[in-house]
Enzyme design. Structure first.
Site, PDB file in Angstrom:
ATOM      1  N   LYS A 201       6.991  10.220  11.120  1.00  0.00           N
ATOM      2  CA  LYS A 201       7.261   9.123  12.049  1.00  0.00           C
ATOM      3  C   LYS A 201       8.429   9.572  12.929  1.00  0.00           C
ATOM      4  CE  LYS A 201       9.968   5.857  12.570  1.00  0.00           C
ATOM      5  NZ  LYS A 201      10.155   5.946  14.028  1.00  0.00           N
ATOM      6  N   GLU A 277      19.888  13.901   6.420  1.00  0.00           N
ATOM      7  CA  GLU A 277      20.748  14.595   7.393  1.00  0.00           C
ATOM      8  C   GLU A 277      21.337  13.528   8.287  1.00  0.00           C
ATOM      9  OE1 GLU A 277      21.511  17.748   7.730  1.00  0.00           O
ATOM     10  OE2 GLU A 277      20.144  18.598   6.257  1.00  0.00           O
ATOM     11  N   CYS A 311      24.703  15.873  16.319  1.00  0.00           N
ATOM     12  CA  CYS A 311      25.246  15.307  15.081  1.00  0.00           C
ATOM     13  C   CYS A 311      26.555  15.988  14.688  1.00  0.00           C
ATOM     14  CB  CYS A 311      24.220  15.421  13.967  1.00  0.00           C
ATOM     15  SG  CYS A 311      23.472  17.035  13.872  1.00  0.00           S
ATOM     16  N   GLU A 408      31.460   7.750  14.658  1.00  0.00           N
ATOM     17  CA  GLU A 408      30.606   8.620  15.464  1.00  0.00           C
ATOM     18  C   GLU A 408      30.204   7.885  16.743  1.00  0.00           C
ATOM     19  OE1 GLU A 408      26.505   9.331  14.234  1.00  0.00           O
ATOM     20  OE2 GLU A 408      26.801  11.449  14.647  1.00  0.00           O
TER      21      GLU A 408
HETATM   22  P1  NAD Z   1      18.471   6.084  13.588  1.00  0.00           P
HETATM   23  O1  NAD Z   1      18.931   6.108  12.182  1.00  0.00           O
HETATM   24  O2  NAD Z   1      18.647   4.838  14.371  1.00  0.00           O
HETATM   25  O3  NAD Z   1      16.909   6.417  13.651  1.00  0.00           O
HETATM   26  C1  NAD Z   1      16.382   7.601  13.075  1.00  0.00           C
HETATM   27  C2  NAD Z   1      14.936   7.361  12.708  1.00  0.00           C
HETATM   28  O4  NAD Z   1      14.875   6.394  11.655  1.00  0.00           O
HETATM   29  C3  NAD Z   1      14.062   6.822  13.832  1.00  0.00           C
HETATM   30  O5  NAD Z   1      12.802   7.455  13.775  1.00  0.00           O
HETATM   31  C4  NAD Z   1      13.948   5.342  13.483  1.00  0.00           C
HETATM   32  O6  NAD Z   1      12.782   4.720  13.983  1.00  0.00           O
HETATM   33  C5  NAD Z   1      13.910   5.406  11.966  1.00  0.00           C
HETATM   34  N1  NAD Z   1      14.297   4.165  11.281  1.00  0.00           N
HETATM   35  C6  NAD Z   1      15.142   3.207  11.708  1.00  0.00           C
HETATM   36  N2  NAD Z   1      15.261   2.251  10.767  1.00  0.00           N
HETATM   37  C7  NAD Z   1      14.477   2.617   9.730  1.00  0.00           C
HETATM   38  C8  NAD Z   1      14.201   2.044   8.444  1.00  0.00           C
HETATM   39  N3  NAD Z   1      14.764   0.912   8.058  1.00  0.00           N
HETATM   40  N4  NAD Z   1      13.360   2.707   7.619  1.00  0.00           N
HETATM   41  C9  NAD Z   1      12.803   3.878   7.994  1.00  0.00           C
HETATM   42  N5  NAD Z   1      13.021   4.452   9.195  1.00  0.00           N
HETATM   43  C10 NAD Z   1      13.851   3.847  10.053  1.00  0.00           C
HETATM   44  O7  NAD Z   1      19.168   7.317  14.310  1.00  0.00           O
HETATM   45  P2  NAD Z   1      19.014   7.780  15.835  1.00  0.00           P
HETATM   46  O8  NAD Z   1      19.768   6.815  16.689  1.00  0.00           O
HETATM   47  O9  NAD Z   1      17.591   8.070  16.147  1.00  0.00           O
HETATM   48  O10 NAD Z   1      19.773   9.197  15.801  1.00  0.00           O
HETATM   49  C11 NAD Z   1      21.153   9.306  15.892  1.00  0.00           C
HETATM   50  C12 NAD Z   1      21.762   9.604  14.539  1.00  0.00           C
HETATM   51  O11 NAD Z   1      21.135  10.731  13.949  1.00  0.00           O
HETATM   52  C13 NAD Z   1      23.229   9.978  14.653  1.00  0.00           C
HETATM   53  O12 NAD Z   1      23.955   9.341  13.631  1.00  0.00           O
HETATM   54  C14 NAD Z   1      23.230  11.485  14.436  1.00  0.00           C
HETATM   55  O13 NAD Z   1      24.415  12.022  13.950  1.00  0.00           O
HETATM   56  C15 NAD Z   1      22.112  11.624  13.451  1.00  0.00           C
HETATM   57  N6  NAD Z   1      21.593  12.999  13.440  1.00  0.00           N
HETATM   58  C16 NAD Z   1      21.871  13.788  12.347  1.00  0.00           C
HETATM   59  C17 NAD Z   1      21.441  15.108  12.333  1.00  0.00           C
HETATM   60  C18 NAD Z   1      21.738  16.021  11.168  1.00  0.00           C
HETATM   61  O14 NAD Z   1      21.076  17.032  11.020  1.00  0.00           O
HETATM   62  N7  NAD Z   1      22.715  15.714  10.313  1.00  0.00           N
HETATM   63  C19 NAD Z   1      20.726  15.623  13.412  1.00  0.00           C
HETATM   64  C20 NAD Z   1      20.468  14.784  14.491  1.00  0.00           C
HETATM   65  C21 NAD Z   1      20.896  13.468  14.498  1.00  0.00           C
END
Ligand code: NAD
Length: 505
Positions: A201, A277, A311, A408
């Site tokens: 997803k 992650e 990130c 962040e």
């Molecule tokens: P997010 O957590 O809002 O969303 C990530 C994914 O989770 C999306 O596909 C979203 O639809 C899904 N999601 C949301 N709620 C959910 C739930 N309750 N159950 C299952 N899936 C759900 O994050 P974002 O805004 O897309 O990305 C930004 C974040 O990602 C930042 O905090 C960034 O640091 C982190 N990030 C981490 C890494 C790493 O490798 N550590 C890499 C890239 C981004």
């Protein structure tokens, strides 16, 4: 520093052909519409214009995708294939990604906002390289022969060994900042190499490259049901996937908030395994003995690369007080040079942030920094009345408790703090809930290794920043995550170890 922007109507370039087609989900090897028939829009963050209608996957689509992945794992050819057959298919995916580099880079730029030249130089070749690299791991699912004693069964003689097996059906959930690189490269490549099947997803914010990837995976010969891709929202498609009792493991990349919610779901359900992650607030440290000609542009790149939507962005710059004024001056000049614009323009260094929601988050932090008394050195404003362009922004006179220092932001906002001693900088560097990345700028080898050891983070960059390689593990200490992506660790994380005792007498 730009205060206005002139935008042309969006040019679809090498992405036009793909965008002219109706977009589909990939389930059981077929390109299909969502069961509900519903769609949602993906838009260009530089102009706000619609790029495509995407089928909106929900509970029923995820259930179908999990059934397909389960069947492909339990009965299908993928886990039973010889390692060399799997290796050839994964290698071919890497080749096809490189053959379609221009189109994929352009799609990424349109959908995410990042400069096309950066997607072409970084996102796309790094994704291809992960497939080429993980293809090799397909042949290494090895166990070992273990000498055992007869304490449990006196007098018995055993042939005892371990076997590594794929974990099963893997649900992947990914974010929007490196849409293809994270979903396909960091997540899928290792999972597939170990012989697992997948339901992905992707982020609902950026979908185009992963849908184009679905076509390339089919072309490379991935059997039906092995990769299923279901765009949809977190609440709905995401929660159905994480709560599904036929899913054996979740590989998640995203925010701490969502990671925590996934853990609650999994704890109340089938206790599937989870890799997380998550976010970061990474310190980037400039020592008194640093080569400032490298360190200043390096620190600017550490935060402003990919509009700060990294990130491990080096968002907290810690500078020895003897060089603090010089560094702040140099950073201001670096920020002034950054050209904001649509990612598709050759001259653009920094594109828009990804959408209105992210613009509001970033501007909210900029306002909070000013309210809490930090000094704005440069930037701090939205640019233009179209799209989501935010100036590269630098704050000085910050204190360690401010929200802009602790939380962040995930945007082009840097805080700069002076320090006095090695003890102090280690304490400040480690004083957040995160531990994803850290940078160290120094010409003294001893200082470099002292800090590399003392700073608690999953990746340390010495005299460089934002360097990534397929073979190096990536992940976080503390609240930055559980487990590692990439490298041997990512491959092994999606395997189970079986212990076999065969009694010989
Ligand atoms: P997010 O957590 O809002 O969303 C990530 C994914 O989770 C999306 O596909 C979203 O639809 C899904 N999601 C949301 N709620 C959910 C739930 N309750 N159950 C299952 N899936 C759900 O994050 P974002 O805004 O897309 O990305 C930004 C974040 O990602 C930042 O905090 C960034 O640091 C982190 N990030 C981490 C890494 C790493 O490798 N550590 C890499 C890239 C981004």
């Amino acid at each position: 520093m730009e205060t206005t922007l002139k935008l042309n109507k969006q040019d679809l370039g090498p992405a036009a052909h793909f965008l002219a087609k109706p977009q589909k989900l990939l389930i059981n090897g077929e390109f299909v519409d969502a069961v509900s028939g519903k769609t949602f829009e993906t838009t260009n963050p530089a102009t706000g214009e619609k790029l495509a209608d995407i089928p909106l996957g929900d509970e029923e689509d995820i259930n179908k995708a999990v059934d397909a992945a389960r069947k492909a794992f339990d009965e299908g050819p993928w886990p039973k294939m010889t390692p060399s057959e799997r290796q050839r298919i994964l290698y071919k995916i890497g080749d096809l990604i490189m053959e379609n580099r221009d189109e994929l880079a352009y799609l990424e730029s349109l959908d995410n906002g990042k400069p096309y030249k950066i997607a072409k130089a970084a996102d796309i070749p790094l994704t291809a390289d992960l497939f080429h690299y993980m293809a090799g791991w397909s042949r290494t699912l090895e166990g070992s022969v273990v000498p055992v004693s007869d304490i449990a069964v006196p007098g018995a003689e055993f042939h005892a060994y371990t076997v590594r097996e794929p974990v099963g059906v893997v649900g992947l959930i990914t974010p929007w900042n490196y849409p293809l690189l994270i979903a396909a490269g960091w997540q899928m490549a290792g999972v597939l190499a170990a012989g697992n099947t997948i339901v992905l997803k992707p982020s609902e914010v950026t979908l185009l490259t992963i849908l184009r990837f679905a076509e390339l995976a089919r072309e490379a010969g991935v059997p039906e049901g092995v990769i299923n891709i279901v765009p949809g929202f977190g609440a709905g498609a995401g929660t159905t996937l994480t709560s599904h009792d036929q899913v054996d493991k979740i590989g998640f990349t995203g925010s701490v908030r969502t990671g925590r919610s996934i853990l609650h779901t999994v704890a109340d359900g089938n206790l599937k395994k989870v890799t997380l992650e998550l976010g970061g607030k990474s310190p980037n440290i400039i020592l008194a003995d640093a080569d400032l000609e490298q360190a200043i542009p390096g620190a600017a790149m550490g935060i402003f690369f990919n509009h700060g939507e990294c990130c491990c962005a080096g968002s907290r710059l810690l500078v020895h007080k003897s060089v603090y004024d010089k560094v702040l001056d140099g950073l201001q000049r670096e920020a002034e040079k950054i050209k904001l614009g649509p990612g598709q323009d050759d001259g653009t260094d920094m594109g828009p942030v990804v959408n209105q929601k992210q613009e509001d988050v970033v501007m909210g932090y900029i306002n909070s920094g000013q309210d809490e008394g930090a000094s704005l050195v440069i930037g701090g404003h939205k640019v233009g009345d179209q799209g989501h362009f935010i100036q590269p922004t630098i704050f000085a006179d910050v204190n360690h408790d401010m929200k802009i220092v602790q939380e962040e932001i995930f945007g082009p906002v840097l805080t700069v703090q002076p320090f006095d001693s090695m003890e102090e900088v280690v304490k400040v560097a480690n004083d957040t809930v995160y531990g994803l990345g850290a940078g160290i700028w120094t010409t003294n080898l001893g200082n470099a290794h002292h800090l590399a050891k003392a700073v608690r983070a999953g990746t340390i960059f010495v005299n460089c920043y934002n360097v990534f390689d397929a073979a190096m593990p990536f992940g976080g200490y503390r609240m930055s995550g559980w487990g590692r992506n990439r490298g041997k660790e990512a491959f092994e994380a999606f395997t189970e170890t079986k212990a076999v005792y065969a009694k010989l007498n």
